[in-house]
Design a protein around this motif. Structure first.
Motif, PDB file in Angstrom:
ATOM      1  N   SER A 317       1.025  -2.077   0.201  1.00 12.70           N
ATOM      2  CA  SER A 317       0.271   0.028  -0.289  1.00 12.70           C
ATOM      3  C   SER A 317       0.783   1.325   0.032  1.00 12.70           C
ATOM      4  CB  SER A 317      -1.473  -0.488   1.341  1.00 12.70           C
ATOM      5  OG  SER A 317      -0.306  -0.346   2.341  1.00 12.70           O
ATOM      6  N   ILE A 318       2.483   1.268   0.325  1.00 18.39           N
ATOM      7  CA  ILE A 318       3.099   2.705   0.391  1.00 18.39           C
ATOM      8  C   ILE A 318       4.407   2.330  -1.088  1.00 18.39           C
ATOM      9  CG2 ILE A 318       2.391   2.508   2.470  1.00 18.39           C
ATOM     10  CD1 ILE A 318       4.903   1.412   3.646  1.00 18.39           C
ATOM     11  N   ASP A 319       3.864   1.451  -1.871  1.00 17.58           N
ATOM     12  CA  ASP A 319       5.487   1.470  -2.786  1.00 17.58           C
ATOM     13  C   ASP A 319       5.188   1.918  -4.190  1.00 17.58           C
ATOM     14  OD1 ASP A 319       4.038  -0.862  -3.482  1.00 17.58           O
ATOM     15  OD2 ASP A 319       5.378  -1.894  -3.836  1.00 17.58           O
ATOM     16  N   HIS A 320       3.819   2.637  -4.511  1.00 17.34           N
ATOM     17  CA  HIS A 320       3.677   2.922  -5.545  1.00 17.34           C
ATOM     18  C   HIS A 320       2.440   4.362  -5.051  1.00 17.34           C
ATOM     19  CE1 HIS A 320       0.255  -0.183  -3.919  1.00 17.34           C
ATOM     20  NE2 HIS A 320      -0.577   1.183  -5.328  1.00 17.34           N
ATOM     21  N   LYS A 321       2.507   4.918  -6.845  1.00 12.38           N
ATOM     22  CA  LYS A 321       1.786   5.769  -6.906  1.00 12.38           C
ATOM     23  C   LYS A 321      -0.004   5.402  -6.737  1.00 12.38           C
ATOM     24  CE  LYS A 321       0.319   9.934  -9.544  1.00 12.38           C
ATOM     25  NZ  LYS A 321       0.784  10.385 -10.429  1.00 12.38           N
ATOM     26  N   LEU A 322      -0.554   6.142  -5.661  1.00 12.16           N
ATOM     27  CA  LEU A 322      -1.845   5.813  -5.883  1.00 12.16           C
ATOM     28  C   LEU A 322      -3.197   6.494  -6.473  1.00 12.16           C
ATOM     29  CD1 LEU A 322      -2.209   5.486  -2.342  1.00 12.16           C
ATOM     30  CD2 LEU A 322      -1.651   3.118  -3.496  1.00 12.16           C
ATOM     31  N   ILE A 323      -3.984   5.868  -6.647  1.00 12.04           N
ATOM     32  CA  ILE A 323      -4.718   6.815  -7.415  1.00 12.04           C
ATOM     33  C   ILE A 323      -6.190   8.026  -6.876  1.00 12.04           C
ATOM     34  CG2 ILE A 323      -5.174   4.971  -9.789  1.00 12.04           C
ATOM     35  CD1 ILE A 323      -7.929   3.872  -8.933  1.00 12.04           C
ATOM     36  N   GLN A 324      -6.776   8.306  -7.419  1.00 10.47           N
ATOM     37  CA  GLN A 324      -7.739   8.694  -6.567  1.00 10.47           C
ATOM     38  C   GLN A 324      -9.257   8.209  -6.799  1.00 10.47           C
ATOM     39  OE1 GLN A 324      -8.397  13.332  -7.519  1.00 10.47           O
ATOM     40  NE2 GLN A 324     -10.054  13.597  -6.519  1.00 10.47           N
ATOM     41  N   VAL A 325      -9.862   8.235  -5.876  1.00 10.89           N
ATOM     42  CA  VAL A 325     -11.085   7.414  -5.443  1.00 10.89           C
ATOM     43  C   VAL A 325     -12.078   8.028  -5.106  1.00 10.89           C
ATOM     44  CG1 VAL A 325      -9.871   4.632  -6.325  1.00 10.89           C
ATOM     45  CG2 VAL A 325     -10.417   6.068  -3.610  1.00 10.89           C
ATOM     46  N   GLU A 326     -11.965   9.033  -4.091  1.00 13.20           N
ATOM     47  CA  GLU A 326     -12.590  10.042  -3.737  1.00 13.20           C
ATOM     48  C   GLU A 326     -13.842  10.622  -3.863  1.00 13.20           C
ATOM     49  OE1 GLU A 326      -8.692   8.894  -1.211  1.00 13.20           O
ATOM     50  OE2 GLU A 326      -9.471  10.214  -2.970  1.00 13.20           O
ATOM     51  N   ASP A 327     -13.122  10.934  -5.615  1.00 13.96           N
ATOM     52  CA  ASP A 327     -14.768  11.527  -5.843  1.00 13.96           C
ATOM     53  C   ASP A 327     -15.868  10.858  -6.635  1.00 13.96           C
ATOM     54  OD1 ASP A 327     -12.180  10.366  -7.521  1.00 13.96           O
ATOM     55  OD2 ASP A 327     -13.132  11.471  -9.484  1.00 13.96           O
ATOM     56  N   LEU A 328     -15.172   9.407  -6.816  1.00 17.98           N
ATOM     57  CA  LEU A 328     -16.339   8.342  -7.037  1.00 17.98           C
ATOM     58  C   LEU A 328     -16.700   7.838  -5.589  1.00 17.98           C
ATOM     59  CD1 LEU A 328     -13.072   5.775  -8.889  1.00 17.98           C
ATOM     60  CD2 LEU A 328     -15.165   7.489  -9.578  1.00 17.98           C
ATOM     61  N   GLY A 329     -16.652   8.977  -4.206  1.00 21.56           N
ATOM     62  CA  GLY A 329     -17.193   8.334  -3.239  1.00 21.56           C
ATOM     63  C   GLY A 329     -16.898   6.942  -2.705  1.00 21.56           C
ATOM     64  N   MET A 330     -15.657   7.338  -3.026  1.00 21.40           N
ATOM     65  CA  MET A 330     -14.891   5.332  -2.508  1.00 21.40           C
ATOM     66  C   MET A 330     -13.838   6.253  -1.778  1.00 21.40           C
ATOM     67  SD  MET A 330     -14.556   3.436  -5.480  1.00 21.40           S
ATOM     68  CE  MET A 330     -13.788   2.040  -4.738  1.00 21.40           C
ATOM     69  N   GLY A 331     -13.386   4.746  -1.520  1.00 22.61           N
ATOM     70  CA  GLY A 331     -11.857   6.041  -0.186  1.00 22.61           C
ATOM     71  C   GLY A 331     -10.815   4.391   0.469  1.00 22.61           C
ATOM     72  N   THR A 332     -10.394   4.987   1.628  1.00 25.20           N
ATOM     73  CA  THR A 332     -10.001   3.891   2.430  1.00 25.20           C
ATOM     74  C   THR A 332     -10.289   3.454   3.945  1.00 25.20           C
ATOM     75  OG1 THR A 332      -8.608   5.372   3.298  1.00 25.20           O
ATOM     76  CG2 THR A 332      -7.861   4.900   1.236  1.00 25.20           C
TER      77      THR A 332
END
Length: 353
Positions: A317-332
């Motif tokens: 979860s920390i070794d690559h660039k993460l995509i945005q999902v927050e604008d999709l109504g998702m998160g972590t």
């Protein structure tokens, strides 16, 4: 005369054979934050990760796939599943909250007829009940409350269903279980499934495949129930933890499968004095050895040869660039820092490569 005719009709109706219909029941989505609950959400994730489901002739028999939030592990689901093309998938999942229901030593089935998916209702295969009817009663339990609470399979379902709208599933969860019971129950399940495949002229890999849900090491000192960082939380500690994972993968999960490898993997991930306790923190400390033991025994029964595992990818979860999902109504559902991270392994199993 009319009264007599009416009574005759009633009698005939009551004597007519009734159709044996099964009431439809749909398992709802549990995690609506980390995973997609709508088709447009997963479609957007595909676009952002530049993923495509390209038709192929692969018939991967078994795979290990992650089950973490799509923001962290989205690309690796695709890597893990791209060669799985069977229409019926036996899903082997983690039972994270087995302790809630005091479940152990038996694999867990459900009685749902369908699962809710971003791409519509997903049918639970009729083979689900056929397997239960043939399995030894001491090998399994039907527990819908556990199945509906567990997220490790619903993470994988949308990726499979997006690719194959004709998909059917057989969801099985694996709670606390020791090596001896893994050996016994996987033999029982392998024998039963092999018989059912032969009776229905189905082939392992082509018609039925196995997907094992797993997240690899859970590491760090923050937001865990205890300290999970035996190597420390600096760059050197992170590297050592990754190497520890890769050693397990290389030694026990790739190459020709055997029960000796399964046993050694179990010894390295659970405490010998108490199999309910971690030694090295993999979510799949039960699902992976059980799933591989079952898959390999099934393949030996079908083809008289062991499966061979081939490493596909490893990430965290920390070794690559993460995509945005927050604008999709998702998160972590958890943080991702050097003091709190999770790793993912992708491995495929077929015959000799």
């Amino acid at each position: 005369m009319k009264k007599l005719l009416f009574l005759s009709i009633l009698i005939l109706a009551s004597c007519s054979p009734k159709k044996n219909t099964v009431k439809e029941s749909i398992r709802p989505v549990h995690d609506t934050i980390g995973f997609a609950q709508y088709a447009w959400q997963l479609d957007s994730i595909y676009n952002r990760l530049q993923l495509k489901d390209i038709p192929n002739n692969e018939s991967w028999k078994t795979v290990i796939s992650p089950h973490d939030d799509y923001k962290y592990a989205g690309k690796q689901y695709h890597t893990s599943l791209e060669g799985v093309n069977a229409n019926t998938i036996i899903l082997i999942g983690v039972a994270h909250r087995a302790r809630n229901y005091k479940l152990q030593d038996k694999i867990i089935f459900g009685s749902y007829t369908h699962w809710k998916s971003p791409y519509g209702k997903l049918k639970v295969s009729d083979l689900n009940s056929k397997i239960q009817n043939k399995l030894a009663k001491e090998s399994f339990i039907v527990h819908d409350s556990m199945q509906v609470l567990e997220h490790s399979l619903e993470a994988i379902v949308p990726f499979l269903h997006k690719k194959n709208r004709n998909l059917e599933i057989i969801p099985i969860l694996v709670p606390y279980i020791n090596y001896e019971t893994i050996d016994a129950v996987s033999s029982d399940l392998g024998t039963v499934v092999s018989e059912i495949l032969k009776t229905n002229n189905l082939h392992f890999g082509k018609d039925v495949a196995i997907v094992i849900s797993n997240d690899a090491v859970h590491y760090g000192t923050e937001n865990w129930s205890r300290d999970l960082a035996p190597y420390g939380v600096d760059d050197e500690g992170t590297e050592k933890a990754v190497n520890h994972d890769k050693r397990l993968i290389n030694n026990y999960l790739t190459g020709e499968l055997s029960m000796d490898k399964v046993k050694k993997f179990t010894k390295e991930t659970v405490q010998e004095s108490d199999y309910k306790e971690y030694k090295w923190v993999w979510c799949g400390r039960y699902s992976v050895p059980f799933g591989l033991a079952f898959a390999n025994k099934l393949n030996v029964l079908q083809n008289d040869v062991s499966l061979t595992g081939k490493f596909l990818d490893y990430a965290s979860s920390i070794d690559h660039k993460l995509i945005q999902v927050e604008d999709l109504g998702m998160g972590t559902t958890a943080i991702a820092t050097q003091k709190h991270w999770v790793a993912y392994a992708s491995i495929k199993y077929c015959l000799l490569y």
